[in-house]
Design an enzyme around this catalytic site. Structure first.
Site, mmCIF file in Angstrom:
data_model
loop_
_atom_site.group_PDB
_atom_site.id
_atom_site.type_symbol
_atom_site.label_atom_id
_atom_site.label_comp_id
_atom_site.label_asym_id
_atom_site.label_seq_id
_atom_site.Cartn_x
_atom_site.Cartn_y
_atom_site.Cartn_z
ATOM 1 N N CYS A 55 4.303 19.395 7.286
ATOM 2 C CA CYS A 55 3.046 19.488 8.014
ATOM 3 C C CYS A 55 2.084 18.451 7.440
ATOM 4 C CB CYS A 55 2.458 20.888 7.867
ATOM 5 S SG CYS A 55 0.840 21.077 8.653
ATOM 6 N N CYS A 104 2.242 25.617 12.430
ATOM 7 C CA CYS A 104 2.643 25.692 11.030
ATOM 8 C C CYS A 104 2.275 27.081 10.508
ATOM 9 C CB CYS A 104 1.926 24.615 10.223
ATOM 10 S SG CYS A 104 2.157 24.748 8.437
ATOM 11 N N CYS A 129 9.528 20.236 20.528
ATOM 12 C CA CYS A 129 8.906 18.970 20.924
ATOM 13 C C CYS A 129 7.615 18.848 20.099
ATOM 14 C CB CYS A 129 8.630 19.022 22.415
ATOM 15 S SG CYS A 129 7.941 17.530 23.104
#
Length: 141
Positions: A55, A104, A129
Site C-alpha cells: 500500500c 487496504c 483491478c
C-alpha cells in the site's frame, strides 16, 4: 464481502490533513477519495518485476507479483491478495452500478475494485483491478 459497518478499525489512522502531507494530489485523490487513475497510465500496468506490492499510503503488503496477470484492462491486475485478510471488500454502488471496492485493511485506503467470473485463466477467476498509484513495488532481492 464485508459491509462497512463490520469493517475492522484501521491500524493506521490519520486525519485528512496528515494524509495530505504524506501523499501527493493524485495519491490522495485515489487512496483517500476513491478516485481512479486513467487507464494505461500507471507505472505498474505492464510491470513484470518480481516482488511484493505494498500500500502506497501505509506500506502494508497487499499483492505479490506471482498473482499479477495481463488482463489488458489498463490497470494492474491480480487474481488474489497476498493474504486473505490483506484487503477489505466493500459494496460500491457509485456511478450507477454495483461493484466490489478493494480497500487496504491496515489504513482503509481505496485500491481499486475486484471483478469475478470474467473468464480469465487464473486459479480464482477474480480480477483485482488496482490503481498503480495505490501501490509501491518492493522488488525481490
Amino acid at each position: 464481502m464485508t459491509s462497512h459497518a463490520t469493517e475492522p478499525a484501521p491500524t493506521v489512522d490519520k486525519t485528512d490533513e496528515q494524509w495530505r502531507q504524506q501523499l501527493n494530489d493524485e495519491e490522495f485523490a485515489v487512496l483517500r477519495q476513491a478516485a481512479t487513475e486513467r487507464p494505461f497510465t500507471g507505472e505498474y500496468v505492464d510491470t513484470e518485476t518480481e516482488g511484493v506490492y505494498q500500500c502506497r499510503a501505509c506500506g502494508a503488503e497487499l499483492f505479490r507479483s506471482d498473482t499479477k496477470f495481463g488482463s489488458h484492462c489498463g490497470w494492474p491486475s491480480f487474481y488474489a491478495p497476498s493474504e486473505s485478510d490483506a484487503v477489505i471488500l466493500r459494496e460500491d454502488s457509485t456511478l450507477g452500478m454495483t461493484r466490489v471496492e478493494v480497500l487496504c485493511r491496515a489504513c482503509h485506503s481505496h485500491l481499486g475494485h475486484v471483478f469475478h467470473g470474467e473468464g480469465y485463466a487464473t486459479p480464482t477467476d477474480d480480477r483485482y483491478c488496482i490503481n498503480s498509484v495505490s501501490l509501491t513495488l518492493e522488488p525481490k532481492a
